[in-house]
Design a protein around this motif. Structure first.
Motif, PDB file in Angstrom:
ATOM      1  N   LEU A  61       0.825  -1.211   0.000  1.00  0.00           N
ATOM      2  CA  LEU A  61       0.000   0.000   0.000  1.00  0.00           C
ATOM      3  C   LEU A  61       0.861   1.264   0.000  1.00  0.00           C
ATOM      4  CD1 LEU A  61      -3.077  -0.582   2.354  1.00  0.00           C
ATOM      5  CD2 LEU A  61      -3.043  -0.281  -0.120  1.00  0.00           C
ATOM      6  N   GLN A  62       1.937   1.260   0.777  1.00  0.00           N
ATOM      7  CA  GLN A  62       2.792   2.444   0.803  1.00  0.00           C
ATOM      8  C   GLN A  62       3.445   2.670  -0.552  1.00  0.00           C
ATOM      9  OE1 GLN A  62       5.211   2.874   4.278  1.00  0.00           O
ATOM     10  NE2 GLN A  62       6.619   4.323   3.313  1.00  0.00           N
ATOM     11  N   ASN A  63       3.871   1.590  -1.198  1.00  0.00           N
ATOM     12  CA  ASN A  63       4.447   1.745  -2.532  1.00  0.00           C
ATOM     13  C   ASN A  63       3.396   2.156  -3.555  1.00  0.00           C
ATOM     14  OD1 ASN A  63       7.479   0.856  -2.915  1.00  0.00           O
ATOM     15  ND2 ASN A  63       6.619  -0.402  -1.289  1.00  0.00           N
ATOM     16  N   LEU A  64       2.171   1.661  -3.395  1.00  0.00           N
ATOM     17  CA  LEU A  64       1.098   2.068  -4.296  1.00  0.00           C
ATOM     18  C   LEU A  64       0.816   3.564  -4.138  1.00  0.00           C
ATOM     19  CD1 LEU A  64      -1.138   1.386  -6.329  1.00  0.00           C
ATOM     20  CD2 LEU A  64      -2.603   0.764  -4.395  1.00  0.00           C
ATOM     21  N   ALA A  65       0.765   4.036  -2.894  1.00  0.00           N
ATOM     22  CA  ALA A  65       0.567   5.466  -2.663  1.00  0.00           C
ATOM     23  C   ALA A  65       1.700   6.276  -3.275  1.00  0.00           C
ATOM     24  CB  ALA A  65       0.457   5.746  -1.170  1.00  0.00           C
ATOM     25  N   GLY A  66       2.930   5.782  -3.124  1.00  0.00           N
ATOM     26  CA  GLY A  66       4.069   6.471  -3.718  1.00  0.00           C
ATOM     27  C   GLY A  66       3.989   6.505  -5.232  1.00  0.00           C
ATOM     28  N   SER A  67       3.491   5.412  -5.825  1.00  0.00           N
ATOM     29  CA  SER A  67       3.363   5.377  -7.287  1.00  0.00           C
ATOM     30  C   SER A  67       2.357   6.420  -7.775  1.00  0.00           C
ATOM     31  CB  SER A  67       2.950   3.981  -7.747  1.00  0.00           C
ATOM     32  OG  SER A  67       1.586   3.712  -7.484  1.00  0.00           O
ATOM     33  N   TYR A  68       1.272   6.586  -7.017  1.00  0.00           N
ATOM     34  CA  TYR A  68       0.282   7.600  -7.387  1.00  0.00           C
ATOM     35  C   TYR A  68       0.852   9.005  -7.231  1.00  0.00           C
ATOM     36  CZ  TYR A  68      -3.487   4.110  -7.539  1.00  0.00           C
ATOM     37  OH  TYR A  68      -4.298   3.050  -7.873  1.00  0.00           O
ATOM     38  N   ALA A  69       1.616   9.222  -6.163  1.00  0.00           N
ATOM     39  CA  ALA A  69       2.215  10.543  -5.966  1.00  0.00           C
ATOM     40  C   ALA A  69       3.193  10.870  -7.084  1.00  0.00           C
ATOM     41  CB  ALA A  69       2.906  10.593  -4.610  1.00  0.00           C
ATOM     42  N   LEU A  70       4.004   9.895  -7.470  1.00  0.00           N
ATOM     43  CA  LEU A  70       4.997  10.116  -8.524  1.00  0.00           C
ATOM     44  C   LEU A  70       4.355  10.326  -9.888  1.00  0.00           C
ATOM     45  CD1 LEU A  70       7.608   7.420  -7.435  1.00  0.00           C
ATOM     46  CD2 LEU A  70       7.928   9.901  -7.352  1.00  0.00           C
ATOM     47  N   SER A  71       3.179   9.736 -10.103  1.00  0.00           N
ATOM     48  CA  SER A  71       2.498   9.881 -11.399  1.00  0.00           C
ATOM     49  C   SER A  71       1.437  10.981 -11.360  1.00  0.00           C
ATOM     50  CB  SER A  71       1.865   8.544 -11.807  1.00  0.00           C
ATOM     51  OG  SER A  71       0.953   8.080 -10.832  1.00  0.00           O
ATOM     52  N   LYS A  72       1.534  11.832 -10.321  1.00  0.00           N
ATOM     53  CA  LYS A  72       0.666  13.017 -10.190  1.00  0.00           C
ATOM     54  C   LYS A  72      -0.824  12.654 -10.102  1.00  0.00           C
ATOM     55  CE  LYS A  72       4.029  15.874 -12.665  1.00  0.00           C
ATOM     56  NZ  LYS A  72       4.748  16.139 -11.404  1.00  0.00           N
ATOM     57  N   GLN A  73      -1.108  11.540  -9.432  1.00  0.00           N
ATOM     58  CA  GLN A  73      -2.498  11.142  -9.137  1.00  0.00           C
ATOM     59  C   GLN A  73      -2.728  11.362  -7.641  1.00  0.00           C
ATOM     60  OE1 GLN A  73      -3.865   7.503 -11.501  1.00  0.00           O
ATOM     61  NE2 GLN A  73      -1.642   7.209 -11.539  1.00  0.00           N
ATOM     62  N   GLU A  74      -2.778  12.604  -7.259  1.00  0.00           N
ATOM     63  CA  GLU A  74      -2.778  12.985  -5.851  1.00  0.00           C
ATOM     64  C   GLU A  74      -3.976  12.425  -5.087  1.00  0.00           C
ATOM     65  OE1 GLU A  74      -3.433  17.153  -3.766  1.00  0.00           O
ATOM     66  OE2 GLU A  74      -1.431  17.054  -4.673  1.00  0.00           O
ATOM     67  N   ASP A  96       9.134   9.099   3.526  1.00  0.00           N
ATOM     68  CA  ASP A  96       9.182   8.431   2.229  1.00  0.00           C
ATOM     69  C   ASP A  96       9.338   9.483   1.120  1.00  0.00           C
ATOM     70  OD1 ASP A  96       8.736   6.988  -0.123  1.00  0.00           O
ATOM     71  OD2 ASP A  96       7.240   5.688   0.798  1.00  0.00           O
ATOM     72  N   ALA A  97      10.476   9.441   0.424  1.00  0.00           N
ATOM     73  CA  ALA A  97      10.761  10.439  -0.608  1.00  0.00           C
ATOM     74  C   ALA A  97       9.750  10.392  -1.749  1.00  0.00           C
ATOM     75  CB  ALA A  97      12.174  10.238  -1.147  1.00  0.00           C
ATOM     76  N   ASP A  98       9.169   9.220  -2.036  1.00  0.00           N
ATOM     77  CA  ASP A  98       8.200   9.109  -3.125  1.00  0.00           C
ATOM     78  C   ASP A  98       6.927   9.905  -2.838  1.00  0.00           C
ATOM     79  OD1 ASP A  98       9.986   7.481  -4.371  1.00  0.00           O
ATOM     80  OD2 ASP A  98       8.894   5.615  -4.006  1.00  0.00           O
ATOM     81  N   LEU A  99       6.689  10.218  -1.567  1.00  0.00           N
ATOM     82  CA  LEU A  99       5.482  10.949  -1.179  1.00  0.00           C
ATOM     83  C   LEU A  99       5.736  12.446  -0.995  1.00  0.00           C
ATOM     84  CD1 LEU A  99       4.206   8.408   1.518  1.00  0.00           C
ATOM     85  CD2 LEU A  99       3.404   8.618  -0.835  1.00  0.00           C
ATOM     86  N   ALA A 100       6.947  12.884  -1.307  1.00  0.00           N
ATOM     87  CA  ALA A 100       7.334  14.261  -1.022  1.00  0.00           C
ATOM     88  C   ALA A 100       6.416  15.294  -1.674  1.00  0.00           C
ATOM     89  CB  ALA A 100       8.780  14.493  -1.463  1.00  0.00           C
ATOM     90  N   SER A 101       5.949  15.019  -2.887  1.00  0.00           N
ATOM     91  CA  SER A 101       5.116  16.002  -3.585  1.00  0.00           C
ATOM     92  C   SER A 101       3.785  16.244  -2.869  1.00  0.00           C
ATOM     93  CB  SER A 101       4.840  15.530  -5.017  1.00  0.00           C
ATOM     94  OG  SER A 101       4.084  14.331  -5.025  1.00  0.00           O
ATOM     95  N   LEU A 102       3.345  15.299  -2.038  1.00  0.00           N
ATOM     96  CA  LEU A 102       2.058  15.443  -1.351  1.00  0.00           C
ATOM     97  C   LEU A 102       2.127  16.454  -0.213  1.00  0.00           C
ATOM     98  CD1 LEU A 102       0.995  11.687  -1.059  1.00  0.00           C
ATOM     99  CD2 LEU A 102       0.400  13.321  -2.857  1.00  0.00           C
ATOM    100  N   LYS A 103       3.328  16.743   0.264  1.00  0.00           N
ATOM    101  CA  LYS A 103       3.464  17.653   1.398  1.00  0.00           C
ATOM    102  C   LYS A 103       2.998  19.066   1.080  1.00  0.00           C
ATOM    103  CE  LYS A 103       7.323  15.053   3.403  1.00  0.00           C
ATOM    104  NZ  LYS A 103       8.729  15.090   3.863  1.00  0.00           N
ATOM    105  N   SER A 105       0.252  19.746  -0.349  1.00  0.00           N
ATOM    106  CA  SER A 105      -1.210  19.760  -0.310  1.00  0.00           C
ATOM    107  C   SER A 105      -1.723  19.985   1.108  1.00  0.00           C
ATOM    108  CB  SER A 105      -1.758  18.433  -0.848  1.00  0.00           C
ATOM    109  OG  SER A 105      -3.141  18.340  -0.630  1.00  0.00           O
ATOM    110  N   SER A 106      -2.842  20.693   1.236  1.00  0.00           N
ATOM    111  CA  SER A 106      -3.457  20.893   2.547  1.00  0.00           C
ATOM    112  C   SER A 106      -3.964  19.579   3.118  1.00  0.00           C
ATOM    113  CB  SER A 106      -4.613  21.887   2.432  1.00  0.00           C
ATOM    114  OG  SER A 106      -5.589  21.403   1.517  1.00  0.00           O
ATOM    115  N   ALA A 107      -4.224  18.625   2.243  1.00  0.00           N
ATOM    116  CA  ALA A 107      -4.715  17.325   2.698  1.00  0.00           C
ATOM    117  C   ALA A 107      -3.637  16.557   3.460  1.00  0.00           C
ATOM    118  CB  ALA A 107      -5.194  16.504   1.505  1.00  0.00           C
ATOM    119  N   TYR A 108      -2.390  16.914   3.273  1.00  0.00           N
ATOM    120  CA  TYR A 108      -1.301  16.199   3.927  1.00  0.00           C
ATOM    121  C   TYR A 108      -1.357  16.388   5.440  1.00  0.00           C
ATOM    122  CZ  TYR A 108       3.416  14.292   4.565  1.00  0.00           C
ATOM    123  OH  TYR A 108       4.499  13.536   4.947  1.00  0.00           O
ATOM    124  N   ALA A 109      -1.597  17.626   5.876  1.00  0.00           N
ATOM    125  CA  ALA A 109      -1.700  17.897   7.317  1.00  0.00           C
ATOM    126  C   ALA A 109      -2.894  17.168   7.919  1.00  0.00           C
ATOM    127  CB  ALA A 109      -1.816  19.401   7.561  1.00  0.00           C
TER     128      ALA A 109
END
Length: 422
Positions: A61-74, A96-103, A105-109
């Motif tokens: 699941l964590q890798n799946l979430a990272g894959s979505y973050a990397l492919s801009k499927q926030e 997790d560096a793969d999730l860095a782009s999500l930070k 977003s307001s949804a991250y907090a």
């Protein structure tokens, strides 16, 4: 992306399905190659395939979430992360560096706030008693209302202990080659027997590979502890009898997490009967509705199933994984139209009450009774008595090395807890 090969191979073996192993590794290999070449859309598709084959595995699941973050499927990334934190999320998730782009977003907090809420302690249990021997590795406990004794099943010592009304603990069973790790135990007042599921595992004393896959249901004289019945499970594949339940008619029900099958024993003289293969991956706890029509069993990966004793139909009780998770249930008990479940496959570990509808066929609510107790090492099996749940709070499965040998620094004195349910 972490290397999942050892984890995935282990999961395939535990499921008892060679067929499940190849597609899982195939899709993971493709996912890894897509990740390495920067083809993140393909990476997410292949990780989604892995998730469909082995759902609710935290690393997948964590890798799946990272894959979505990397492919801009926030949006999909956050949906996946919410599924993950409902049952397990280590602090390393936030690094997790793969999730860095999500930070950004307001949804991250909001996600972090939800994660903190999932970690919040809820403490309602008290220690009922403990044992001095830290190597005992208790897995189950039941209370004999007639003699006021507690019985405790030991994995490592391959025996059952008893505790009398004065608090004195002593062996109930004697050493016997037929007795392996003791897992579930249940009292059969109709026959004056104590039934136990006993399976070979490297964590028990004097284990050797020739015992692998061996499982027995053992019946002990309730007064003397003498072995009266030794019923062997099927030998054609890997089996691991885990829990055992005795109903009001004296039928013994058995769960098999090695080859996900339900068994029953209507007459001990006739041996073990196969009831049904199930869609579960790893059957654990058993509970029976008082109306005698429904048997519930937990699957360690996907939640709770209901078996209709009349029609022999099996179906999974549906729930919304975005709201909560039913992963990692071990012990399962029926109480006041609820299923009380001990979760030791979650982080944090917890005890949860799942409310059923009037008929007992659907889930309509959920309440966490205990969460993140500091003494939880692995809460496992027990019973309900006088509106209280008695259960082993710190089963020692995490106290062994890869060869099944105890690690002294990780051993703890066994704890039996009691929790009010009213």
């Amino acid at each position: 992306m972490k290397n999942l090969y050892p984890i995935l191979l282990l999961l395939a073996c535990l499921s008892g399905s060679v067929q499940a192993q190849n597609p899982l590794n195939e899709y993971y290999t493709k996912a890894q190659k897509a990740y390495e070449t920067g083809d993140f859309r393909s990476y997410s598709l292949f990780m989604l395939k892995c998730d469909s084959i082995r759902p609710l595995h935290p690393v997948i699941l964590q890798n799946l979430a990272g894959s979505y973050a990397l492919s801009k499927q926030e949006e999909k990334a956050f949906e996946t992360l919410y599924r993950l934190i409902r049952f397990k999320a280590s602090p390393s998730l936030w690094e997790d560096a793969d999730l860095a782009s999500l930070k950004k977003s307001s949804a991250y907090a909001a996600l972090q706030t939800e994660w903190q809420a999932e970690q919040a302690p809820i403490l309602r249990s008290d220690t009922l008693f403990t044992m001095a021997d830290s190597t005992a590795h208790l897995e189950s406990v039941v209370f004999d209302t007639l003699t006021q004794r507690f019985f405790m099943g030991s994995v490592h010592h391959r025996m059952i202990y008893q505790r009398n009304a004065q608090g004195e603990i002593s062996p109930f069973t004697q050493a016997h080659d037929s007795i392996m790790a003791i897992l579930g135990i249940a009292i059969d007042y109709k026959r004056s027997l104590l039934w136990a599921s006993s399976s070979a595992t490297p964590e028990m004393r004097n284990y050797d590979k020739t015992l692998e896959g061996k499982s027995y249901i053992l019946g002990f004289d309730l007064a003397t502890g003498a072995l009266r019945y030794r019923l062997e499970g099927p030998t054609e594949s890997f089996h691991f009898f885990g829990d055992v339940l005795v109903d009001a008619q004296g039928t013994i029900w058995v769960s098999d997490s090695g080859s996900p099958i339900l068994y029953r024993i209507s007459n001990p003289e006739k041996g073990i009967e196969t009831v049904s293969s199930t869609p579960a991956l790893s059957i654990q706890g058993l509970a029976l509705h008082p109306n005698g029509k429904y048997l519930y069993f937990s699957d360690y990966t996907s939640g709770v199933y209901i078996y209709h004793l009349g029609t022999q139909e099996i179906k999974r009780l549906p729930y919304n994984p975005q709201l909560y998770s039913m992963k990692g249930i071990d012990g399962l008990y029926f109480y006041d139209n609820q299923l009380i479940a001990t979760h030791n496959g979650t982080d944090p570990m917890r005890v949860v009450a799942y409310q059923l509808n009037e008929e007992g066929t659907e889930l309509i609510g959920r309440k966490v009774l205990e969460n993140n107790h500091p003494a939880f090492f692995e809460p496992t099996l027990g019973m309900i008595h006088h509106d209280q749940l008695y259960f082993v709070a710190n089963s020692a499965w995490r106290s062994y090395d890869k060869n099944g040998q105890p690690i002294p620094a990780l051993l703890r004195r066994p704890l039996v807890f009691k929790m009010p349910l009213k």
